[in-house]
Design a protein around this motif. Sequence first.
Motif, PDB file in Angstrom:
ATOM      1  N   GLN A  52      65.844  28.136  33.578  1.00 46.63           N
ATOM      2  CA  GLN A  52      65.481  29.534  33.321  1.00 46.63           C
ATOM      3  C   GLN A  52      66.748  30.355  33.208  1.00 46.63           C
ATOM      4  O   GLN A  52      67.608  30.336  34.079  1.00 46.63           O
ATOM      5  N   ASN A  53      66.871  31.075  32.099  1.00 44.08           N
ATOM      6  CA  ASN A  53      68.019  31.933  31.853  1.00 44.08           C
ATOM      7  C   ASN A  53      67.488  33.347  31.607  1.00 44.08           C
ATOM      8  O   ASN A  53      67.163  33.723  30.496  1.00 44.08           O
ATOM      9  N   GLY A  54      67.371  34.120  32.674  1.00 47.21           N
ATOM     10  CA  GLY A  54      66.755  35.445  32.557  1.00 47.21           C
ATOM     11  C   GLY A  54      65.284  35.311  32.205  1.00 47.21           C
ATOM     12  O   GLY A  54      64.523  34.624  32.906  1.00 47.21           O
ATOM     13  N   ASP A  55      64.869  35.948  31.105  1.00 54.77           N
ATOM     14  CA  ASP A  55      63.465  35.876  30.686  1.00 54.77           C
ATOM     15  C   ASP A  55      63.253  34.772  29.647  1.00 54.77           C
ATOM     16  O   ASP A  55      62.289  34.798  28.886  1.00 54.77           O
ATOM     17  N   GLU A  56      64.172  33.802  29.618  1.00 56.82           N
ATOM     18  CA  GLU A  56      64.105  32.721  28.638  1.00 56.82           C
ATOM     19  C   GLU A  56      64.088  31.361  29.341  1.00 56.82           C
ATOM     20  O   GLU A  56      64.782  31.157  30.330  1.00 56.82           O
ATOM     21  N   ILE A  57      63.282  30.445  28.839  1.00 58.61           N
ATOM     22  CA  ILE A  57      63.298  29.063  29.293  1.00 58.61           C
ATOM     23  C   ILE A  57      64.025  28.252  28.225  1.00 58.61           C
ATOM     24  O   ILE A  57      63.654  28.281  27.051  1.00 58.61           O
ATOM     25  N   VAL A  58      65.095  27.565  28.637  1.00 62.05           N
ATOM     26  CA  VAL A  58      65.900  26.781  27.706  1.00 62.05           C
ATOM     27  C   VAL A  58      65.637  25.297  27.959  1.00 62.05           C
ATOM     28  O   VAL A  58      65.753  24.814  29.091  1.00 62.05           O
ATOM     29  N   HIS A  59      65.290  24.609  26.891  1.00 64.75           N
ATOM     30  CA  HIS A  59      64.993  23.171  26.974  1.00 64.75           C
ATOM     31  C   HIS A  59      65.984  22.431  26.070  1.00 64.75           C
ATOM     32  O   HIS A  59      66.083  22.719  24.887  1.00 64.75           O
ATOM     33  N   ILE A  60      66.717  21.468  26.653  1.00 60.45           N
ATOM     34  CA  ILE A  60      67.703  20.694  25.897  1.00 60.45           C
ATOM     35  C   ILE A  60      67.377  19.213  26.030  1.00 60.45           C
ATOM     36  O   ILE A  60      67.201  18.701  27.144  1.00 60.45           O
ATOM     37  N   GLU A  61      67.287  18.535  24.899  1.00 59.98           N
ATOM     38  CA  GLU A  61      67.112  17.089  24.870  1.00 59.98           C
ATOM     39  C   GLU A  61      68.341  16.455  24.219  1.00 59.98           C
ATOM     40  O   GLU A  61      68.853  16.971  23.222  1.00 59.98           O
ATOM     41  N   ILE A  62      68.811  15.356  24.783  1.00 70.58           N
ATOM     42  CA  ILE A  62      69.922  14.596  24.217  1.00 70.58           C
ATOM     43  C   ILE A  62      69.344  13.357  23.537  1.00 70.58           C
ATOM     44  O   ILE A  62      68.584  12.605  24.151  1.00 70.58           O
ATOM     45  N   GLN A  63      69.705  13.154  22.282  1.00 69.31           N
ATOM     46  CA  GLN A  63      69.174  12.009  21.538  1.00 69.31           C
ATOM     47  C   GLN A  63      70.315  11.263  20.869  1.00 69.31           C
ATOM     48  O   GLN A  63      71.128  11.866  20.164  1.00 69.31           O
ATOM     49  N   ASN A  64      70.389   9.944  21.098  1.00 68.61           N
ATOM     50  CA  ASN A  64      71.468   9.178  20.481  1.00 68.61           C
ATOM     51  C   ASN A  64      70.953   8.148  19.484  1.00 68.61           C
ATOM     52  O   ASN A  64      71.722   7.323  18.989  1.00 68.61           O
ATOM     53  N   ASN A  65      69.667   8.192  19.177  1.00 67.96           N
ATOM     54  CA  ASN A  65      69.124   7.363  18.108  1.00 67.96           C
ATOM     55  C   ASN A  65      67.987   8.117  17.424  1.00 67.96           C
ATOM     56  O   ASN A  65      67.518   9.136  17.924  1.00 67.96           O
ATOM     57  N   HIS A  66      67.569   7.625  16.295  1.00 67.11           N
ATOM     58  CA  HIS A  66      66.552   8.329  15.529  1.00 67.11           C
ATOM     59  C   HIS A  66      65.155   8.011  16.040  1.00 67.11           C
ATOM     60  O   HIS A  66      64.855   6.869  16.386  1.00 67.11           O
ATOM     61  N   HIS A  67      64.342   9.034  16.086  1.00 67.94           N
ATOM     62  CA  HIS A  67      62.956   8.876  16.509  1.00 67.94           C
ATOM     63  C   HIS A  67      62.088   9.547  15.449  1.00 67.94           C
ATOM     64  O   HIS A  67      62.183  10.756  15.228  1.00 67.94           O
ATOM     65  N   SER A  68      61.258   8.756  14.809  1.00 68.32           N
ATOM     66  CA  SER A  68      60.476   9.273  13.677  1.00 68.32           C
ATOM     67  C   SER A  68      59.481  10.362  14.080  1.00 68.32           C
ATOM     68  O   SER A  68      59.039  11.139  13.242  1.00 68.32           O
ATOM     69  N   GLN A  69      59.162  10.423  15.364  1.00 65.19           N
ATOM     70  CA  GLN A  69      58.191  11.428  15.824  1.00 65.19           C
ATOM     71  C   GLN A  69      58.821  12.429  16.794  1.00 65.19           C
ATOM     72  O   GLN A  69      58.140  13.002  17.630  1.00 65.19           O
ATOM     73  N   MET A  70      60.126  12.639  16.644  1.00 63.58           N
ATOM     74  CA  MET A  70      60.804  13.561  17.551  1.00 63.58           C
ATOM     75  C   MET A  70      60.222  14.961  17.466  1.00 63.58           C
ATOM     76  O   MET A  70      60.113  15.659  18.483  1.00 63.58           O
ATOM     77  N   HIS A  71      59.850  15.396  16.280  1.00 65.13           N
ATOM     78  CA  HIS A  71      59.267  16.730  16.124  1.00 65.13           C
ATOM     79  C   HIS A  71      57.957  16.851  16.905  1.00 65.13           C
ATOM     80  O   HIS A  71      57.655  17.915  17.465  1.00 65.13           O
ATOM     81  N   LEU A  72      57.201  15.761  16.988  1.00 67.18           N
ATOM     82  CA  LEU A  72      55.952  15.783  17.752  1.00 67.18           C
ATOM     83  C   LEU A  72      56.227  15.786  19.254  1.00 67.18           C
ATOM     84  O   LEU A  72      55.556  16.488  20.021  1.00 67.18           O
ATOM     85  N   ARG A  73      57.228  15.010  19.661  1.00 67.19           N
ATOM     86  CA  ARG A  73      57.592  14.997  21.082  1.00 67.19           C
ATOM     87  C   ARG A  73      58.070  16.370  21.535  1.00 67.19           C
ATOM     88  O   ARG A  73      57.678  16.850  22.609  1.00 67.19           O
ATOM     89  N   MET A  74      58.924  16.996  20.728  1.00 65.25           N
ATOM     90  CA  MET A  74      59.433  18.320  21.089  1.00 65.25           C
ATOM     91  C   MET A  74      58.304  19.345  21.135  1.00 65.25           C
ATOM     92  O   MET A  74      58.303  20.250  21.986  1.00 65.25           O
ATOM     93  N   CYS A  75      57.347  19.198  20.245  1.00 67.35           N
ATOM     94  CA  CYS A  75      56.203  20.112  20.231  1.00 67.35           C
ATOM     95  C   CYS A  75      55.363  19.942  21.501  1.00 67.35           C
ATOM     96  O   CYS A  75      54.875  20.920  22.066  1.00 67.35           O
ATOM     97  N   ARG A  76      55.217  18.711  21.953  1.00 70.59           N
ATOM     98  CA  ARG A  76      54.470  18.475  23.195  1.00 70.59           C
ATOM     99  C   ARG A  76      55.191  19.104  24.386  1.00 70.59           C
ATOM    100  O   ARG A  76      54.559  19.685  25.271  1.00 70.59           O
ATOM    101  N   TYR A  77      56.523  18.953  24.407  1.00 67.47           N
ATOM    102  CA  TYR A  77      57.283  19.632  25.465  1.00 67.47           C
ATOM    103  C   TYR A  77      57.033  21.137  25.410  1.00 67.47           C
ATOM    104  O   TYR A  77      56.875  21.797  26.442  1.00 67.47           O
TER     105      TYR A  77
END
Length: 260
Positions: A52-77
């Motif tokens: 939590q950074n003030g009134d913002e929630i910051v989410h960071i993911e580290i990825q070192n290989n390709h994931h064909s459904q990364m956009h779906l995973r991030m959306c679920r988060y």
Amino acid sequence: MGKKDVISKEILKNIARDISKHILHIDIKDDMEIINQEFTRVESRESDLLFQNGDEIVHIEIQNNHHSQMHLRMCRYYTDILFLYEEYKVSQYMVYIGKEKCYMKSQIQRDKMNYSYDIIDMRDIACEELLESNDPSAIALSILCDFKGEDKQTVINKILRKLRELNDDNAFEKYLEIVNLYSTNRGLEENVKQGVEMLTVDIEKTPFYQIGVEQGIEKGIFDTAIIMIEKFHLSIDDIVKELNIKKEELVEYMKQKKLK
């Protein structure tokens, strides 16, 4: 770095913290709330870094290989975070540190849905931007960035030399471990090994240097300089400083050697 799941969550969080500070320019203060939240539906998932950074929630993911459904995973988060922090702004970053070009999707636009998150490819960031810093964590991170065509060994030597200059023995060992970890994502393990060997060389104790000094021959010192440049990929500026010789004279001598 290999598969991401073999790295401890603590290491991943430290990497994410460094990226947040030096790439996103969000410095995670000691009193800033780090959210240790495990999201569970069918599977158990824990984000790399959520804070939590003030009134913002910051989410960071580290990825070192390709994931064909990364956009779906991030959306679920994203939806999981909203369930807990709906009143907050949510910013999501996927930081890619892999070897190959990043081609993962960063958005979902379909039906009545319009979702996106930010992808940061470390290879798009100039190494020099971080290498100019006096913060060791930024310097270590620079090995993941774009060398802009500069010789790999030369860049690695710069990184290691600056880390050595800025840290005591214990801190240097810690950052050397981090650099070694990062190097596996760029295939630079051997370059780091050679760079470490270069750091252990005491130039004034090398046979080449001793011969030049004992004979009192300027030519011998210049030859020593050339050998150190070619073998250890040291810069001319570093060599002239170590050997206490004039740069313009060394450059001229090198030109003459090439003409012969």
